[in-house]
Design a protein around this motif. Structure first.
Motif, PDB file in Angstrom:
ATOM      1  N   ALA A 134     -13.684   3.559  -2.696  1.00  0.00           N
ATOM      2  CA  ALA A 134     -12.661   4.102  -3.603  1.00  0.00           C
ATOM      3  C   ALA A 134     -13.175   5.293  -4.411  1.00  0.00           C
ATOM      4  O   ALA A 134     -12.399   5.961  -5.096  1.00  0.00           O
ATOM      5  CB  ALA A 134     -12.186   3.012  -4.567  1.00  0.00           C
TER       6      ALA A 134
ATOM      7  N   MET B 118       0.847  -1.196   0.000  1.00  0.00           N
ATOM      8  CA  MET B 118       0.000   0.000   0.000  1.00  0.00           C
ATOM      9  C   MET B 118       0.880   1.242   0.000  1.00  0.00           C
ATOM     10  O   MET B 118       1.749   1.385   0.860  1.00  0.00           O
ATOM     11  CB  MET B 118      -0.898  -0.015   1.246  1.00  0.00           C
ATOM     12  N   ASP B 119       0.683   2.153  -0.986  1.00  0.00           N
ATOM     13  CA  ASP B 119       1.492   3.365  -1.013  1.00  0.00           C
ATOM     14  C   ASP B 119       1.009   4.344   0.052  1.00  0.00           C
ATOM     15  O   ASP B 119      -0.022   4.139   0.701  1.00  0.00           O
ATOM     16  CB  ASP B 119       1.475   4.007  -2.401  1.00  0.00           C
TER      17      ASP B 119
ATOM     18  N   ARG C  96     -12.986   9.234  -8.580  1.00  0.00           N
ATOM     19  CA  ARG C  96     -12.093   8.561  -7.629  1.00  0.00           C
ATOM     20  C   ARG C  96     -11.940   9.406  -6.368  1.00  0.00           C
ATOM     21  O   ARG C  96     -11.805  10.632  -6.429  1.00  0.00           O
ATOM     22  CB  ARG C  96     -10.705   8.353  -8.247  1.00  0.00           C
TER      23      ARG C  96
ATOM     24  N   GLU D  27     -10.275  11.199  -3.246  1.00  0.00           N
ATOM     25  CA  GLU D  27      -8.974  11.819  -3.024  1.00  0.00           C
ATOM     26  C   GLU D  27      -8.812  12.171  -1.554  1.00  0.00           C
ATOM     27  O   GLU D  27      -9.775  12.518  -0.864  1.00  0.00           O
ATOM     28  CB  GLU D  27      -8.833  13.078  -3.893  1.00  0.00           C
ATOM     29  N   SER D  28      -7.562  12.102  -1.086  1.00  0.00           N
ATOM     30  CA  SER D  28      -7.272  12.360   0.319  1.00  0.00           C
ATOM     31  C   SER D  28      -7.660  13.781   0.727  1.00  0.00           C
ATOM     32  O   SER D  28      -8.164  14.008   1.827  1.00  0.00           O
ATOM     33  CB  SER D  28      -5.787  12.115   0.593  1.00  0.00           C
TER      34      SER D  28
ATOM     35  N   GLN E 177     -10.739   6.935   6.079  1.00  0.00           N
ATOM     36  CA  GLN E 177     -12.019   6.229   5.974  1.00  0.00           C
ATOM     37  C   GLN E 177     -12.331   5.459   7.252  1.00  0.00           C
ATOM     38  O   GLN E 177     -13.493   5.362   7.657  1.00  0.00           O
ATOM     39  CB  GLN E 177     -12.001   5.296   4.760  1.00  0.00           C
TER      40      GLN E 177
ATOM     41  N   SER F  34      -2.594   5.811  -0.486  1.00  0.00           N
ATOM     42  CA  SER F  34      -3.632   4.812  -0.207  1.00  0.00           C
ATOM     43  C   SER F  34      -3.746   4.549   1.289  1.00  0.00           C
ATOM     44  O   SER F  34      -4.858   4.388   1.823  1.00  0.00           O
ATOM     45  CB  SER F  34      -3.303   3.500  -0.921  1.00  0.00           C
ATOM     46  N   GLU F  35      -2.593   4.527   1.973  1.00  0.00           N
ATOM     47  CA  GLU F  35      -2.605   4.292   3.415  1.00  0.00           C
ATOM     48  C   GLU F  35      -3.304   5.433   4.143  1.00  0.00           C
ATOM     49  O   GLU F  35      -4.085   5.220   5.075  1.00  0.00           O
ATOM     50  CB  GLU F  35      -1.165   4.143   3.928  1.00  0.00           C
TER      51      GLU F  35
ATOM     52  N   ILE G 169      -5.630   7.479   2.889  1.00  0.00           N
ATOM     53  CA  ILE G 169      -7.069   7.392   2.600  1.00  0.00           C
ATOM     54  C   ILE G 169      -7.717   6.304   3.463  1.00  0.00           C
ATOM     55  O   ILE G 169      -8.808   6.492   4.005  1.00  0.00           O
ATOM     56  CB  ILE G 169      -7.311   7.137   1.093  1.00  0.00           C
ATOM     57  N   TYR G 170      -7.031   5.169   3.598  1.00  0.00           N
ATOM     58  CA  TYR G 170      -7.552   4.072   4.411  1.00  0.00           C
ATOM     59  C   TYR G 170      -7.765   4.528   5.863  1.00  0.00           C
ATOM     60  O   TYR G 170      -8.806   4.250   6.474  1.00  0.00           O
ATOM     61  CB  TYR G 170      -6.583   2.882   4.367  1.00  0.00           C
TER      62      TYR G 170
END
Length: 312
Positions: free
Chosen positions: A78, A1-2, A139, A141-142, A12, A5-6, A8-9
């Motif tokens: 996503a 996980m980049d 998509r 976005e952070s 969320q 992505s981390e 955003i995870y």
């Protein structure tokens, strides 16, 4: 996980915990912030029919599908979905369980709020650009989730809501306007654009769905030729003005049949039909059952859910 992505995870995950705190039961929950709603479902749902107001919709857990006429919009954590005008749709939660319930966030907005952001920013939109579909999925976005989280955290400090909520809402809309489909959202607020003029027609139909109209009247409201009105209206809503009106009529008829002890013929006349038999045919085509069978089925489901909740 980049790293993105981390991030955003984690955002969320925090958002899911906050929504869980303010929506203990399944259903739609209003919040202390006007125009902000949370949704929770522990099971996959049946298709539900309703009108989406202009809004930003985010799935935090699970997945959802929205049908606009014959077009399907699928979104999950996503993505995010935006409706830029009032649209009659069919929505269904497609991923949910008691262990990992579906959780959603909906923020309604007005064209005036969009115009305010455009006026205060360097985002430019060409008024003569062709109207685009008034629903889109982009998509996640952070930067958008950041602003969303700031808004939702205000529920922990209600005294800050009157001052800070409008600022965070403005930032959220700014992020969406900067996104991939931002121009679609911007168009509804730009006076003279095709989307702006179609919005006036939509508003007229929404307020007069139970009355018959001539297409020439709608063309006059939009200041367009009849052929231009048809083309642009279909581009924005994925349906013709008559189809749009029919969806509104049938949705309202279903609501009336569910909430009042009245017969189908009476409801048919109230929502604008001149022929009860035509109403019954179109109702069956849209909902898959005759009015009588459909309402009996829905009431049985409602009673079953209430018994389950009550432990009966």
């Amino acid at each position: 996980m980049d790293l993105v992505s981390e991030r955003i995870y984690k955002q969320q995950d925090e958002l899911a915990k906050l929504i869980d705190r303010y929506s203990v039961r399944d259903g739609v929950h209003a919040t202390a912030i006007p125009s902000l709603f949370f949704m929770r479902h522990s099971n996959v749902t049946e298709p539900s029919y309703g009108v989406y107001k202009p809004s930003l919709c985010i799935v935090v857990q699970g997945a959802k599908e929205v049908w606009l006429a014959q077009e399907r919009f699928k979104y999950s954590p996503a993505d995010y979905l935006v409706a830029s005008v009032d649209l009659p749709v069919i929505a269904q939660v497609t991923e949910a369980s008691s262990d990992v319930p579906y959780m959603g966030f909906k923020l309604e907005f007005t064209p005036g709020q969009i115009l305010e952001v455009l006026s205060d920013s360097e985002i430019r939109v060409e008024p003569k650009e062709n109207a685009k579909r008034a629903m889109f999925v982009s998509r996640m976005e952070s930067s958008l989730l950041d602003a969303v989280l700031r808004l939702v955290r205000l529920l922990e400090n209600p005294k800050d809501i009157p001052v800070l909520a409008p600022l965070f809402m403005k930032e959220i809309l700014y992020r969406v306007l900067q996104g991939q489909h931002g121009v679609t959202l911007a168009q509804i607020a730009i006076e003279g654009s095709s989307a702006y003029r179609i919005r006036d027609v939509i508003e007229y139909i929404m307020n007069n769905y139970d009355k018959s109209f001539r297409i020439e009247e709608l063309a006059e409201i939009a200041n367009m030729s009849v052929s231009s009105l048809h083309r642009h209206f279909k581009e924005v809503t994925a349906m013709s003005p008559i189809q749009f009106q029919k969806q509104l009529r049938l949705q309202e008829a279903r609501r009336l049949l569910l909430s009042e002890s009245t017969d189908a013929a009476d409801v048919a006349f109230r929502v604008g039909y001149e022929s009860p038999s035509q109403f019954s045919r179109e109702y069956s085509r849209m909902f898959g059952y005759s009015p009588k069978k459909d309402i009996k089925r829905l009431r049985a489901q409602y009673d079953h859910r209430n018994r389950v909740r009550g432990g009966g």
